[in-house]
Design a protein around this motif. Sequence first.
Motif, PDB file in Angstrom:
ATOM      1  N   SER A  79       0.827  -1.214   0.000  1.00 53.70           N
ATOM      2  CA  SER A  79       0.000   0.000   0.000  1.00 53.70           C
ATOM      3  C   SER A  79       0.859   1.261   0.000  1.00 53.70           C
ATOM      4  O   SER A  79       0.488   2.274  -0.602  1.00 53.70           O
ATOM      5  CB  SER A  79      -0.957  -0.001   1.189  1.00 53.70           C
ATOM      6  N   THR A  80       2.014   1.213   0.634  1.00 51.00           N
ATOM      7  CA  THR A  80       2.915   2.367   0.651  1.00 51.00           C
ATOM      8  C   THR A  80       3.465   2.637  -0.746  1.00 51.00           C
ATOM      9  O   THR A  80       3.538   3.792  -1.179  1.00 51.00           O
ATOM     10  CB  THR A  80       4.074   2.122   1.638  1.00 51.00           C
ATOM     11  N   VAL A  81       3.841   1.595  -1.437  1.00 54.83           N
ATOM     12  CA  VAL A  81       4.355   1.751  -2.802  1.00 54.83           C
ATOM     13  C   VAL A  81       3.265   2.319  -3.705  1.00 54.83           C
ATOM     14  O   VAL A  81       3.499   3.247  -4.486  1.00 54.83           O
ATOM     15  CB  VAL A  81       4.880   0.400  -3.347  1.00 54.83           C
ATOM     16  N   HIS A  82       2.068   1.796  -3.569  1.00 48.70           N
ATOM     17  CA  HIS A  82       0.949   2.283  -4.380  1.00 48.70           C
ATOM     18  C   HIS A  82       0.697   3.763  -4.095  1.00 48.70           C
ATOM     19  O   HIS A  82       0.530   4.569  -5.018  1.00 48.70           O
ATOM     20  CB  HIS A  82      -0.309   1.462  -4.096  1.00 48.70           C
ATOM     21  N   ALA A  83       0.683   4.128  -2.828  1.00 46.94           N
ATOM     22  CA  ALA A  83       0.436   5.526  -2.445  1.00 46.94           C
ATOM     23  C   ALA A  83       1.528   6.451  -2.975  1.00 46.94           C
ATOM     24  O   ALA A  83       1.251   7.584  -3.364  1.00 46.94           O
ATOM     25  CB  ALA A  83       0.336   5.638  -0.928  1.00 46.94           C
ATOM     26  N   ALA A  92       2.274   3.653 -13.162  1.00 46.81           N
ATOM     27  CA  ALA A  92       3.263   2.633 -12.804  1.00 46.81           C
ATOM     28  C   ALA A  92       2.910   1.312 -13.469  1.00 46.81           C
ATOM     29  O   ALA A  92       1.768   1.074 -13.838  1.00 46.81           O
ATOM     30  CB  ALA A  92       3.306   2.470 -11.287  1.00 46.81           C
ATOM     31  N   ARG A  93       3.930   0.469 -13.603  1.00 44.09           N
ATOM     32  CA  ARG A  93       3.719  -0.850 -14.196  1.00 44.09           C
ATOM     33  C   ARG A  93       4.517  -1.893 -13.420  1.00 44.09           C
ATOM     34  O   ARG A  93       5.462  -1.582 -12.698  1.00 44.09           O
ATOM     35  CB  ARG A  93       4.118  -0.863 -15.659  1.00 44.09           C
ATOM     36  N   VAL A  94       4.129  -3.134 -13.623  1.00 43.53           N
ATOM     37  CA  VAL A  94       4.808  -4.277 -13.010  1.00 43.53           C
ATOM     38  C   VAL A  94       5.977  -4.669 -13.906  1.00 43.53           C
ATOM     39  O   VAL A  94       5.853  -4.666 -15.131  1.00 43.53           O
ATOM     40  CB  VAL A  94       3.833  -5.472 -12.886  1.00 43.53           C
ATOM     41  N   GLU A  95       7.083  -4.998 -13.282  1.00 45.60           N
ATOM     42  CA  GLU A  95       8.226  -5.471 -14.053  1.00 45.60           C
ATOM     43  C   GLU A  95       8.932  -6.577 -13.283  1.00 45.60           C
ATOM     44  O   GLU A  95       9.208  -6.436 -12.092  1.00 45.60           O
ATOM     45  CB  GLU A  95       9.199  -4.323 -14.324  1.00 45.60           C
ATOM     46  N   ARG A  96       9.198  -7.671 -13.972  1.00 46.55           N
ATOM     47  CA  ARG A  96       9.940  -8.776 -13.352  1.00 46.55           C
ATOM     48  C   ARG A  96      11.411  -8.404 -13.261  1.00 46.55           C
ATOM     49  O   ARG A  96      12.006  -7.963 -14.229  1.00 46.55           O
ATOM     50  CB  ARG A  96       9.805 -10.051 -14.185  1.00 46.55           C
ATOM     51  N   GLY A 115      -3.411  -0.510 -11.598  1.00 47.06           N
ATOM     52  CA  GLY A 115      -4.531   0.391 -11.363  1.00 47.06           C
ATOM     53  C   GLY A 115      -4.667   0.671  -9.878  1.00 47.06           C
ATOM     54  O   GLY A 115      -3.687   0.683  -9.132  1.00 47.06           O
ATOM     55  N   ALA A 116      -5.894   0.832  -9.454  1.00 47.63           N
ATOM     56  CA  ALA A 116      -6.158   1.186  -8.063  1.00 47.63           C
ATOM     57  C   ALA A 116      -6.157  -0.018  -7.125  1.00 47.63           C
ATOM     58  O   ALA A 116      -6.054   0.142  -5.916  1.00 47.63           O
ATOM     59  CB  ALA A 116      -7.505   1.900  -7.970  1.00 47.63           C
ATOM     60  N   GLN A 117      -6.270  -1.212  -7.658  1.00 44.70           N
ATOM     61  CA  GLN A 117      -6.368  -2.405  -6.818  1.00 44.70           C
ATOM     62  C   GLN A 117      -4.994  -2.860  -6.327  1.00 44.70           C
ATOM     63  O   GLN A 117      -4.077  -3.032  -7.121  1.00 44.70           O
ATOM     64  CB  GLN A 117      -7.021  -3.552  -7.604  1.00 44.70           C
ATOM     65  N   LEU A 118      -4.871  -3.079  -5.028  1.00 43.43           N
ATOM     66  CA  LEU A 118      -3.601  -3.552  -4.477  1.00 43.43           C
ATOM     67  C   LEU A 118      -3.282  -4.970  -4.931  1.00 43.43           C
ATOM     68  O   LEU A 118      -2.117  -5.345  -5.025  1.00 43.43           O
ATOM     69  CB  LEU A 118      -3.620  -3.488  -2.951  1.00 43.43           C
ATOM     70  N   ASP A 119      -4.305  -5.765  -5.224  1.00 42.49           N
ATOM     71  CA  ASP A 119      -4.056  -7.134  -5.683  1.00 42.49           C
ATOM     72  C   ASP A 119      -3.367  -7.166  -7.041  1.00 42.49           C
ATOM     73  O   ASP A 119      -2.833  -8.189  -7.443  1.00 42.49           O
ATOM     74  CB  ASP A 119      -5.365  -7.922  -5.765  1.00 42.49           C
ATOM     75  N   ALA A 120      -3.390  -6.051  -7.746  1.00 42.49           N
ATOM     76  CA  ALA A 120      -2.746  -5.970  -9.057  1.00 42.49           C
ATOM     77  C   ALA A 120      -1.276  -5.572  -8.935  1.00 42.49           C
ATOM     78  O   ALA A 120      -0.619  -5.322  -9.929  1.00 42.49           O
ATOM     79  CB  ALA A 120      -3.483  -4.969  -9.934  1.00 42.49           C
ATOM     80  N   MET A 121      -0.785  -5.512  -7.702  1.00 39.99           N
ATOM     81  CA  MET A 121       0.606  -5.130  -7.458  1.00 39.99           C
ATOM     82  C   MET A 121       1.365  -6.291  -6.841  1.00 39.99           C
ATOM     83  O   MET A 121       0.794  -7.099  -6.130  1.00 39.99           O
ATOM     84  CB  MET A 121       0.659  -3.937  -6.497  1.00 39.99           C
ATOM     85  N   ILE A 154      -4.012  -3.435 -15.264  1.00 45.48           N
ATOM     86  CA  ILE A 154      -4.493  -4.440 -14.320  1.00 45.48           C
ATOM     87  C   ILE A 154      -5.415  -3.722 -13.352  1.00 45.48           C
ATOM     88  O   ILE A 154      -5.009  -2.784 -12.696  1.00 45.48           O
ATOM     89  CB  ILE A 154      -3.328  -5.087 -13.546  1.00 45.48           C
ATOM     90  N   GLU A 155      -6.611  -4.116 -13.289  1.00 44.63           N
ATOM     91  CA  GLU A 155      -7.569  -3.473 -12.367  1.00 44.63           C
ATOM     92  C   GLU A 155      -7.896  -4.393 -11.235  1.00 44.63           C
ATOM     93  O   GLU A 155      -7.881  -5.517 -11.240  1.00 44.63           O
ATOM     94  CB  GLU A 155      -8.848  -3.083 -13.101  1.00 44.63           C
TER      95      GLU A 155
END
Length: 155
Positions: A79-83, A92-96, A115-121, A154-155
């Motif tokens: 949640s801190t990273v998302h904020a 932002a995007r996901v990267e391996r 997106g806004a969903q934490l599960d997408a991170m 990713i939502e």
Amino acid sequence: MAPPRLIEQAVMATEVSTRDFAWPDFDRWQAAFAAARIFPPRWEGLHRAPPAHTPEAEAYRLRKLGLLAEWLDMLARRSTVHAHFARQGIRARVERQDRRLPCPACDPLNMREVGAQLDAMPPFHPGCRCVVVAVPIEPAGRRRKSYERLRPRIE
């Protein structure tokens, strides 16, 4: 004094470290990776449980415990990273990070915008090496090349 959440994790880790422990998420991911016959790099030594009461079983338990501690820490920071990105209005995007071996859990999510969903991170599974990175801003007037395509969010 440490925050209550960290104290709870420390107490749990102490209790877990004294005996074998159940971790249903681990078991579910272990079964999924075994079925795919591909284990992520952080799963070295965790492909299958060794016989109980052996030196290998103790090493396995400690490795699994380390993965659990890392998993809890990464989930707590999500949640801190998302904020951080949201507060600044940065996409932002996901990267391996580790591309040595394919990962059946992460490969479909690699390079997708969050997106806004934490599960997408990340983390998507214990031992996940994915990170969230800023999406570079394209200079005004730059046209997208025909081979470039947008990645779905990713939502």
